[in-house]
Structure formats: structure tokens, C-alpha cells
Write a protein that holds these residues in place. Structure first.
Motif, PDB file in Angstrom:
ATOM      1  N   ARG A 104      -9.617   3.575  -9.651  1.00  0.00           N
ATOM      2  CA  ARG A 104      -8.282   3.482  -9.736  1.00  0.00           C
ATOM      3  C   ARG A 104      -7.405   3.810  -8.819  1.00  0.00           C
ATOM      4  O   ARG A 104      -6.596   3.184  -8.988  1.00  0.00           O
ATOM      5  N   ARG A 105      -8.288   4.124  -7.709  1.00  0.00           N
ATOM      6  CA  ARG A 105      -7.256   3.202  -6.638  1.00  0.00           C
ATOM      7  C   ARG A 105      -6.885   1.803  -6.558  1.00  0.00           C
ATOM      8  O   ARG A 105      -6.244   1.282  -6.231  1.00  0.00           O
ATOM      9  N   ARG A 106      -7.844   1.172  -7.321  1.00  0.00           N
ATOM     10  CA  ARG A 106      -7.789  -0.177  -6.733  1.00  0.00           C
ATOM     11  C   ARG A 106      -6.179  -0.292  -7.859  1.00  0.00           C
ATOM     12  O   ARG A 106      -5.730  -1.834  -7.425  1.00  0.00           O
ATOM     13  N   GLU A 107      -6.567   0.009  -8.639  1.00  0.00           N
ATOM     14  CA  GLU A 107      -5.295  -0.250  -9.677  1.00  0.00           C
ATOM     15  C   GLU A 107      -4.605  -0.007  -8.973  1.00  0.00           C
ATOM     16  O   GLU A 107      -3.324  -0.382  -9.044  1.00  0.00           O
ATOM     17  N   LEU A 108      -3.826   1.339  -8.021  1.00  0.00           N
ATOM     18  CA  LEU A 108      -3.093   1.870  -7.864  1.00  0.00           C
ATOM     19  C   LEU A 108      -2.422   1.079  -6.421  1.00  0.00           C
ATOM     20  O   LEU A 108      -1.430   0.873  -6.022  1.00  0.00           O
ATOM     21  N   LEU A 109      -2.911   0.073  -5.981  1.00  0.00           N
ATOM     22  CA  LEU A 109      -3.156  -0.727  -4.867  1.00  0.00           C
ATOM     23  C   LEU A 109      -2.418  -1.903  -5.543  1.00  0.00           C
ATOM     24  O   LEU A 109      -1.474  -2.216  -5.365  1.00  0.00           O
ATOM     25  N   GLY A 110      -2.727  -1.911  -6.641  1.00  0.00           N
ATOM     26  CA  GLY A 110      -2.648  -3.459  -7.205  1.00  0.00           C
ATOM     27  C   GLY A 110      -1.206  -2.574  -8.210  1.00  0.00           C
ATOM     28  O   GLY A 110      -0.413  -3.840  -8.044  1.00  0.00           O
ATOM     29  N   GLY A 111      -1.127  -1.903  -8.204  1.00  0.00           N
ATOM     30  CA  GLY A 111       0.955  -1.323  -8.575  1.00  0.00           C
ATOM     31  C   GLY A 111       1.891  -1.440  -7.813  1.00  0.00           C
ATOM     32  O   GLY A 111       2.637  -1.562  -8.128  1.00  0.00           O
ATOM     33  N   ILE A 112       1.253  -0.912  -6.419  1.00  0.00           N
ATOM     34  CA  ILE A 112       2.102  -0.399  -5.497  1.00  0.00           C
ATOM     35  C   ILE A 112       2.720  -2.168  -4.493  1.00  0.00           C
ATOM     36  O   ILE A 112       3.371  -2.348  -5.008  1.00  0.00           O
ATOM     37  N   LYS A 113       1.518  -2.779  -4.827  1.00  0.00           N
ATOM     38  CA  LYS A 113       1.947  -4.534  -4.915  1.00  0.00           C
ATOM     39  C   LYS A 113       2.632  -5.105  -5.642  1.00  0.00           C
ATOM     40  O   LYS A 113       3.391  -5.361  -5.249  1.00  0.00           O
ATOM     41  N   ASP A 114       2.669  -4.188  -6.726  1.00  0.00           N
ATOM     42  CA  ASP A 114       4.230  -5.700  -7.769  1.00  0.00           C
ATOM     43  C   ASP A 114       4.769  -4.879  -7.427  1.00  0.00           C
ATOM     44  O   ASP A 114       5.793  -5.472  -7.866  1.00  0.00           O
ATOM     45  N   SER A 115       5.265  -3.500  -7.443  1.00  0.00           N
ATOM     46  CA  SER A 115       6.782  -3.168  -7.074  1.00  0.00           C
ATOM     47  C   SER A 115       7.198  -3.828  -6.057  1.00  0.00           C
ATOM     48  O   SER A 115       8.512  -3.421  -6.080  1.00  0.00           O
ATOM     49  N   VAL A 116       6.119  -3.710  -4.907  1.00  0.00           N
ATOM     50  CA  VAL A 116       6.837  -4.262  -3.544  1.00  0.00           C
ATOM     51  C   VAL A 116       7.280  -6.141  -4.410  1.00  0.00           C
ATOM     52  O   VAL A 116       8.126  -6.701  -4.013  1.00  0.00           O
ATOM     53  N   GLU A 117       6.835  -6.607  -4.668  1.00  0.00           N
ATOM     54  CA  GLU A 117       6.970  -8.166  -5.393  1.00  0.00           C
ATOM     55  C   GLU A 117       8.278  -8.072  -6.303  1.00  0.00           C
ATOM     56  O   GLU A 117       9.147  -8.958  -6.388  1.00  0.00           O
ATOM     57  N   GLN A 118       8.108  -6.963  -7.113  1.00  0.00           N
ATOM     58  CA  GLN A 118       9.017  -7.147  -7.917  1.00  0.00           C
ATOM     59  C   GLN A 118      10.276  -6.699  -7.144  1.00  0.00           C
ATOM     60  O   GLN A 118      11.369  -6.921  -7.526  1.00  0.00           O
ATOM     61  N   ALA A 119      10.872  -5.988  -6.290  1.00  0.00           N
ATOM     62  CA  ALA A 119      11.905  -6.053  -4.802  1.00  0.00           C
ATOM     63  C   ALA A 119      12.521  -6.869  -4.515  1.00  0.00           C
ATOM     64  O   ALA A 119      13.101  -7.069  -4.876  1.00  0.00           O
ATOM     65  N   HIS A 120      11.365  -7.753  -4.360  1.00  0.00           N
ATOM     66  CA  HIS A 120      11.623  -9.159  -4.084  1.00  0.00           C
ATOM     67  C   HIS A 120      12.080  -9.573  -4.067  1.00  0.00           C
ATOM     68  O   HIS A 120      13.060 -10.835  -4.408  1.00  0.00           O
ATOM     69  N   ARG A 121      11.562  -9.918  -6.083  1.00  0.00           N
ATOM     70  CA  ARG A 121      12.101 -11.134  -7.033  1.00  0.00           C
ATOM     71  C   ARG A 121      13.418 -10.470  -7.335  1.00  0.00           C
ATOM     72  O   ARG A 121      14.344 -10.900  -7.734  1.00  0.00           O
ATOM     73  N   ARG A 122      13.539  -8.838  -7.530  1.00  0.00           N
ATOM     74  CA  ARG A 122      15.654  -8.382  -7.001  1.00  0.00           C
ATOM     75  C   ARG A 122      16.438  -8.852  -6.053  1.00  0.00           C
ATOM     76  O   ARG A 122      17.074  -9.477  -6.616  1.00  0.00           O
ATOM     77  N   LEU A 123      16.497  -9.199  -5.228  1.00  0.00           N
ATOM     78  CA  LEU A 123      16.580  -9.858  -3.682  1.00  0.00           C
ATOM     79  C   LEU A 123      16.517 -11.308  -4.266  1.00  0.00           C
ATOM     80  O   LEU A 123      17.052 -11.816  -2.874  1.00  0.00           O
TER      81      LEU A 123
END
Length: 920
Positions: free
Chosen positions: A438-457
């Protein structure tokens, strides 16, 4: 020192435990006073305990005792065969001399002698028997049989080593499955975590080159976790101990269990990167509330302010990413437009787009596009700042506060970004209690959120930081108490004696002295400077920047040749510190040569006096706060205290971990600071300039905060001390340089509580720190003696029951066992075992390889451990330094049943010289 598997104290009980100075209500005086020693000592009643993430037995379980015993048997036989063979060769030489008239006999005896001398099978023994007396023939047959036994033992080694290697790999897989080691590995090295599943799931058989590399990396983490104490995730847990009553034991532990409690935080450098993107993206910048930086001054022809300039971005793939930050006074020419800018912003924040429109309307010929470009430049130059994007380093939930700030902008893009930031925070919080997958999934989710924030900008090109989550763990069911009386009588006396000579090793003391020297040269004895920023700027430009660079590169010795500090202001204090440091090297050299190879070099008060009398008297005045990184060895009623490192005090070593400890710790730290603040002074926190690193996050413990221009303080106004309020004064009577607050009318002592090295702070912060009482001691007693050369064996250095340097052995690369291509494992291990025995090394040591390498645990009875050492030394160009493991495996005081844990304590001692007695 005792530990018992009983119910641990609750955090509330630990916080309520008795707390006092070493001698109860009144701290004891230093009874072993030397020429300059003065004052009383205060033992801070809370200490930090670091506990290895795995029992030491976890590492011991990977030892290969049968392989070690086999190697010892082979080497013992070889030695015996070699020694007896040498005697027999001498005997055969005599028989050769007796056979000069018989060429055939002489030849047979010469061939036999050669075989015996070279430990070869004696091919001509039968032919030589008639030429030898029966007793000598018997001795030769005995020697041949012993030699053959050695050959048989040697051939058996392959199966012994192979069996224990396979068994060790099976144990390694069980450890990976049954402990929380992999949680720490996952957070430290995501790539290793990815590859580990395949390695751990494979069957028996030879490993590929890649699999061997994976195994070595995992073993490095295991040994680090079981044998060292470097706080990180589950690899090392921290706990807050208390000084109280422990029935005479130096340390007593109540243990209710070993389950770790995890505290996780988002790497706030993620938010800093996001803030940078918001200010450079036009459509988001227009919605950001902007104001003029604090502390600017308007002069007739220019505006003066402190510019904060961030250097090139740190490596996003580094474990800790830190962008350099620089501060300097900056000047902009005044004019109508700049005057209007400052009038628009005043003391309030105005949305950037609204400011553009207002400024464009304030005068003719001001197209909005040009005004926009002008304000963008002012934002880049730091005259304008966005306070809402700053992180409060004292905020217990900086991620939540950041998201709230975005939502407060009430725009579509800010709501989207706030949702992403909130999702990051939720995933980080869930990470603390999640299992591995589950930690591995959560790290992937955090990374995805950061990437989405960068794309939003529209900035997909900006890389995501490698480290997204910081984790610290505590042991809530472990309560540790240090017995007040025992510590005052057996643990701290040696540390207090050692403190007498530490100024000779303190580079920060030199920084403070040269700051005083510059001020006296510029403003005179007893001088006053009403403008701290101007002083800091001139000091940096005229002197400090160059001097500090030279100081960081300064080597005190080149071999045995002493290099004094640059003493540009001809200060006697610096000269005497140089003399004291040279005296250390001279005294250590003299005593080493007089002790005639002993394994312990014991220092005494004569040594301390010889060094201390060289130091300037000012070193014994004022507050001296020290933190000692210690390990205690279990030795009955007389503990051995081992000093690992010495650093600044004033609760610094607690700061980064306070968020995961109980609330009582923070309040205790506040009381400790209040206890030792000098009369007529206040402590004021120096934030260090960085709000974009988790290394600076910590609770508030000082009553005031120094606020530099451009910084956003979140504390109440009456707790803020703006730099503009500070006056620099030289106290001529005491020959001290100090800061004074105009508003408060008291001396201000800056206190930095972050975990960055002082040299990493921006320029103005460094100058402020020169008015503090922090220390940076590098205690290397062998430096300058010329004794720490390759091939040397240096004794343990002690002061009473305090160990200052562990016993050590130094080797050049060519002194190590040679690399032999295609060498079988058993022959390779045998070569290392023979080398270890010849060097006189104990079973357990730590290896220092220079450069960036941290000391590496070595167990010479463990094939995998020696393999790690072999791999590391082949990659290093430095000399190899091996130090004794102290405390040793049998001296670990913390345990539960058969399990013993490696521990390290951070203990703070403060010397006061104003005659106060502390009460609780």
C-alpha cells in the motif's frame, strides 16, 4: 544500566517525571577547576535516545561461524606446518652438510629440504629415510600428515562456505519478510525496493551479477539498521528520555513493546517548487496577493532592501534537495513608477493583476503590458514578495495551511491545485500506517498528484523530486530514565572536564572572534552600530565572504606542520587558541611515545591544564551549551562513556524530531532554554532563511524570533524582533560583541534550531549566527601528530571513564588482500581471514573509507559482511581506517530478553557563569 520487559511509561508519565539539574535543585560546581574554568553546569533534564531499528542479533544471525572456524583451522594448521617445517628444514640442512661425500644422498636430502621448506608434499621422503635417524624420520612423517590434514581441510572449505552462504540467504529472506526493514528501504531507495521482490522470491542457486548487487545493497541497509543509529524511517527510532530516579542505574528502561509509531510529512520542497511555478506562470501570478518586502528603506535617490536570491535548483534526484539561498543588500534607483509601486502596496498585499491595473491607471503612458513586465522584474528581484506562498516552519500542518491559502484565492486553478495538495497530504498521512504494498501505491499517488499540479501550470518539464515523504519513527512503549545522581557522579564529570579544552577545536568560536575584531577595527572599542543590515553588508563585502571561504578550506595541520588561523586583526585570543591546538598535538604525541604500545592512552588533568592554560580567559566566560552524542557501554557499576560527536546545545538536537514526540517534550525544552538564558538577555530564534526544507521544521521553543527583511513571520508581533530593531554594540568592559533590541532594551542571542550546517545558511543569517553561542567541534586528537598514517595502530584515548577516540588501525590500499580474478569464495575468505589475524584486528569493527562514506559495520566472522567491506574498499581511493566496535556486542545496555539494541544518546550540558542555581 538495566532494562526490563514491563509496561512502558505513558507519554504523560514521562513528561511528569522529576526533572532537575545534576545535583538536584542546585547544579554542582566544577570541582576539578583548571586555571580558567568557572561557573556551574546544568544537565538538561531531557535527552534524545536513538535505537537501532533491528536487534543487533539480526546482524549476528547472518554470521558464518562454521566458515570462520574452518578458516581458523586451516590457518592454524598452516602456521603449525610452517613453523615445524622451518625447524625440519634447518635439521635437513645439517644432514646435507654431513653428506658432502655422497652426491646421491646429498641430492635426495636437498630435494626433500626444498619440499619441506616450501610446505610441499615431500616426494622424496621414502628415499631419504635410510639417510636419517628414526626420530627425524618420525618427525617428517608427522609433519607430512599434518600438512595433508591441512590440504584436506582446505578442500572441505568449498562445501562449508557454500552451505552457510545458502543458509544466510534464507535467513536474509526471512528477515525481509518478518521485520519492518523493508519499509525503511522502500523510502530510502525506491529502485532497490522495486528489484527486491524478484530477488527475495527466487529459488536457490548461483546469483547473477545484478542479483548480487541487489543483495549487497539490501545487506548494507540491514547492517546499518541493526548496528548503527541514523534516524530515518524504520531504520532507527527515536525516543525522549528523562533525567530522574532510576535506582542507581545510569540508564533504566521500561519496555512494553517494540512496535514503532510512524510520523510522516510531505517533503515541503514540493510546495516550494510549486510556489516558484505559480510566480512565473502569468495566469496564476495575476491572482497572487503581492506586497513589498519588509525592511526596505527609501533614500533620496534609491531604495535599499535585502534581496533574497535562490541559486541554481538542487538535484531533484538527490535524497535531500536544497536550493542555495543568498542574501545581500540591493539598491534600486527611485523614480515615479517605483514610488507609485510602493504607494500601491504599502503594508498590504494586493493581487498582482489588480496592482498592474492600478499602476497603469496612475499615470499616462503606462501600458498594462509594460507595467506587468516591470512588476514581474520587481518580483524576480525580490522587492515584491508573495507572503501567502511562504511556509511557516512552526506549523504542525504546513501542507493543510498551504492548501487553505490556495483555496482562499477563490479561483478555478487555485481550487484545483488545493485539491491536489490536499490529496498529497492525505496520502502522506495514510502512508504512516500502511503496509509495504500500500505504501508503494501511496508514493505513486503522491507523485501523480505532483505531476498533475505541474501539468495544471503547463510545466510538465519540471521533474518530480525523488524524496516525497519524510518519515520518523518513535517507540511509544519504551520509557528510559537516566539516574540523576549516577549521571552527576559517573557520566557527566568526564564530559565537563573535556569541555575545558573544546574551544581549541571550535571553528565557530573563531567566527565570533573575527566578527568582534572587524567591528572594533571599524567602529572602535566600545563602538555602536545602529544599522545591523549595513554592518552585515559591509562585513560581508569587506571581510567575511573571503575569510569564511578560507576558514572552511583551512587545514590545521599539514602532517605535523601547524597552520595557524588567519589573524588579520592581530587578536591575542586567536593566537592563544592556535597555541592551545598545537599544544594538543604536542601533548598527544609525547604521551603516545611514552606509553610504549599500550592499547589505551589515558589523558588526565595535567593534559587538560597544559592545553587550557594556553586558551584565552574569555573561553571560560559566558554560556557554553554543548550536545554530546554518546554511547554507554554496560560495564557493571562503572559505565564507559563513548563520545561519538560534539555539537551545539540549546535544544538543537531535539528540534527536527519534536513533532513526533509527546507535547511534554516541547514544553520541557522551553523550560530548559529559560533556565540557561544569560541574565539581561533573551533567546530569539534565527529561522535560517529557508522555509523550503523539512530540516528546518520544528515547534516554537524560544520566546522571540529574529525576523529578517523578506521573511514572513507567523508569530505575534510582540514576539518578533525585526532585524531593523537590532543594534550592534561592543561591550568594552567585557570585550564582548553583542546585539541589542531597541524595543526590548535587552541583549538578543540568536538561536538557530534547524539541521542545516551554519555554512549553508544565507549570508545575513550567517552574520547573525556569529552573535550566538553555537559551537562546531571536530575532535580529532590524532591530527597533527603524524601518527595517523597508513600502517599505524592507534590506541583508545580516554579521559577518566570517557572514551574520546576508539582504538583504530590504518591501511593503505596495497596493504589489503589482493584481488585475484576467478578466486573461489573459500579462498577469497581465507585470504581476508589471514589478513585480519596478521593485522591483530578484533572480530567486530567499523570501517571508514573517507569521502562521503559513513562508517560501515564489519564482522570478520561473517562472509557477507566481509564481502561488503571488500567491495567498498575496492571502490575507494582513501586509506582504510578500522575502529573498534565500542560498545561491543556484549556491552549493549538496552535489551528485551535475548534481543539487544545498539543505542546512541544526545545529551545536553550547559555551563553558566553567573552564579545562578537552577530550581524545579
Amino acid at each position: 544500566m538495566t532494562s526490563s520487559p514491563t509496561t512502558a511509561a505513558t507519554p504523560a508519565e514521562a513528561a511528569a517525571a522529576p526533572q532537575a539539574s545534576e545535583a538536584g535543585a542546585a547544579p554542582e560546581a566544577d570541582t576539578a577547576a583548571a586555571p580558567h574554568a568557572a561557573g556551574t553546569w546544568h544537565l538538561v533534564p531531557r535527552f534524545m535516545l536513538r535505537v537501532g531499528g533491528l536487534p543487533f542479533g539480526t546482524a549476528e544471525a547472518l554470521a558464518t561461524p562454521d566458515s570462520a572456524a574452518w578458516a581458523d583451522q586451516v590457518l592454524d594448521v598452516r602456521r603449525a606446518v610452517g613453523e615445524s617445517g622451518a625447524r625440519l628444514a634447518d635439521m635437513l640442512q645439517e644432514r646435507v652438510a654431513d653428506s658432502l661425500d655422497d652426491p646421491a644422498a646429498r641430492k635426495a636430502l636437498i630435494n626433500l629440504r626444498r619440499d619441506v621448506f616450501n610446505s610441499r608434499a615431500p616426494r622424496g621422503l621414502a628415499a631419504a629415510e635410510p639417510l636419517l635417524p628414526p626420530a627425524e624420520t618420525t618427525a617428517l612423517h608427522t609433519w607430512a600428515a599434518e600438512r595433508e590434514r591441512g590440504e584436506t581441510l582446505l578442500r572441505a572449505g568449498a562445501s562449508v562456505v557454500a552451505r552457510e552462504t545458502a543458509e544466510g540467504r534464507s535467513r536474509l529472506r526471512r528477515i525481509a519478510a518478518e521485520t519492518d526493514l523493508r519499509l525503511g528501504v522502500q523510502l530510502s531507495s525506491g529502485s532497490l525496493d522495486t528489484y527486491l521482490d524478484d530477488y527475495l522470491g527466487r529459488g536457490d542457486g548461483p546469483l547473477s551479477k545484478r542479483e548480487r548487487r541487489i543483495e549487497r545493497s539490501f545487506l548494507e541497509y540491514l547492517y546499518r539498521t541493526a548496528c548503527k543509529t541514523s534516524p530515518f524511517s524504520t531504520l532507527t527510532a527515536v525516543s525522549a528520555g528523562v533525567v530522574g530516579e532510576a535506582a542507581g542505574a545510569p540508564l533504566a528502561a521500561r519496555i512494553g513493546g517494540w512496535d514503532k509509531h510512524s510520523s510522516t510529512r510531505l517533503n515541503i520542497a514540493v510546495l516550494a517548487r510549486l510556489s516558484d511555478l505559480l510566480t512565473v506562470t502569468p495566469h496564476t501570478r495575476h491572482d497572487l496577493p503581492v506586497r513589498a518586502t519588509t525592511g526596505f528603506e527609501i533614500h533620496p535617490d534609491r531604495v535599499r532592501y535585502l534581496r533574497k536570491r535562490r541559486g541554481s535548483e538542487g538535484d531533484a534526484d538527490a535524497a535531500v534537495t536544497l536550493d542555495s539561498l543568498h542574501e545581500s543588500l540591493f539598491y534600486l534607483p527611485t523614480g515615479e513608477v517605483l514610488a507609485d509601486v510602493l504607494a500601491v502596496f504599502g503594508d498590504q498585499a494586493v493581487p498582482f493583476g489588480e496592482a498592474v491595473r492600478r499602476l497603469a491607471a496612475m499615470g499616462p503612458g503606462r501600458p498594462e503590458a509594460e507595467v506587468d513586465a516591470y512588476l514581474t522584474q520587481l518580483l524576480r528581484l525580490g522587492l515584491l514578495v508573495v507572503p501567502g506562498l511562504h511556509v511557516d516552519i512552526h506549523d504542525p500542518d504546513p501542507v493543510g495551511s498551504y492548501a487553505e491559502g490556495l483555496r482562499a484565492l477563490r479561483t478555478g486553478w487555485s481550487a484545483d491545485l488545493a485539491a491536489l495538495v490536499e490529496r498529497m497530504g492525505e496520502d502522506v498521512a495514510a502512508f504512516a500506517t500502511a503496509p509495504l504494498v500500500r505504501r508503494r501505491e501511496l508514493l505513486g499517488g503522491i507523485k501523480d498528484s505532483v505531476e498533475q499540479a505541474h501539468r495544471r501550470l503547463d510545466r510538465e518539464d519540471v521533474p518530480v523530486l525523488r524524496t516525497l515523504v519524510y518519515e520518523d519513527t518513535t517507540l511509544p512503549d519504551l520509557a528510559v530514565t537516566a539516574d540523576r545522581t549516577t549521571w552527576a557522579g559517573q557520566v557527566t564529570p568526564g564530559l565537563r572536564r573535556l569541555a575545558r579544552v573544546l574551544p581549541a577545536f571550535d571553528a565557530n568560536l573563531i567566527r565570533r572572534l573575527v566578527t568582534k575584531g572587524y567591528f572594533r577595527a571599524r567602529h572602535g572599542v566600545g563602538g555602536v552600530c545602529e544599522d545591523f543590515l549595513s554592518f552585515a553588508h559591509e562585513f560581508g563585502q569587506d571581510f567575511w565572504d573571503n575569510y569564511n571561504q578560507r576558514l572552511m578550506r583551512h587545514q590545521r595541520f599539514d602532517g605535523t606542520e601547524f597552520h595557524p588561523y588567519d589573524n588579520w586583526f592581530r587578536q591575542e585570543e586567536i593566537t592563544r587558541i592556535d597555541e592551545a591546538r598545537a599544544a594538543v598535538a604536542e601533548e598527544i604525541t609525547r604521551r603516545f611515545r611514552a606509553q610504549d604500545g599500550d592499547t589505551v592512552l589515558a589523558l588526565d588533568d595535567d593534559f587538560l591544564d597544559a592545553v587550557e592554560r594556553k586558551l584565552p580567559p574569555s573561553c571560560a566566560r559566558g554560556l557554553q551549551p554543548l550536545s554530546f552524542f554518546l554511547q554507554l557501554a554496560e560495564r557493571g557499576g562503572d559505565p564507559l562513556v563513548v563520545v561519538n560527536r560534539i555539537y551545539s546545545g540549546l535544544t538543537l538536537l531535539f528540534s527536527r524530531f519534536a513533532h513526533c514526540l509527546d507535547d511534554g517534550v516541547t514544553e520541557a525544552l522551553r523550560r530548559s532554554l529559560a533556565d540557561v538564558v544569560p541574565t539581561g538577555a533573551v533567546f530569539a530564534e534565527l529561522k535560517g532563511g529557508y522555509d523550503a526544507t523539512n530540516l528546518n521544521l520544528h515547534p516554537v521553543v524560544t520566546p522571540y524570533e529574529v525576523v529578517c527583511p523578506g521573511e514572513t513571520s507567523f508569530r505575534p508581533p510582540d514576539e518578533q524582533i525585526p532585524v531593523e530593531d537590532l543594534v550592534v554594540e561592543h561591550d568594552a568592559a567585557a570585550d564582548r560583541l553583542l546585539l541589542r533590541s531597541r524595543r526590548l532594551g535587552v541583549e538578543v542571542i540568536p538561536v538557530y534550531l534547524g539541521f542545516l550546517l551554519p555554512m549553508a545558511l544565507p549570508e545575513v543569517q550567517q552574520v547573525l549566527l556569529n552573535f550566538s553561542c553555537t559551537s562546531m567541534v571536530q575532535l580529532d586528537l590524532w591530527e597533527g601528530t603524524g601518527l595517523a598514517e597508513a600502517g599505524s595502530v592507534l590506541p583508545r584515548v580516554t579521559l577518566g571513564n570517557v572514551v574520546l577516540q576508539r582504538r583504530s588501525w590504518r591501511f593503505a590500499a596495497e596493504d589489503l588482500p589482493p584481488v585475484v580474478a576467478g578466486q573461489p569464495d573459500e579462498e577469497w575468505y581465507l585470504a581476508w581471514r589471514e589478513w585480519q589475524r596478521a593485522a591483530g584486528l578484533p572480530r567486530h569493527v567499523f570501517a571508514a573509507l573517507g569521502g562521503e562514506h559513513k562508517p560501515q559495520y564489519v564482522d570478520f566472522d561473517s562472509l557477507p559482511c566481509v564481502r561488503l567491506l571488500d567491495t567498498a574498499v575496492r571502490k575507494s581511493t582513501s586509506a582504510v581506517v578500522l575502529s573498534e566496535m565500542l560498545p561491543g556486542p556484549d556491552e549493549l545496555w538496552l535489551g528485551d530478553g535475548a534481543d539487544r539494541y545498539v543505542t546512541e544518546l544526545t545529551v545536553e550540558l550547559d555551563r553558566l557563569d553567573d552564579g545562578r542555581e537552577l530550581e524545579r
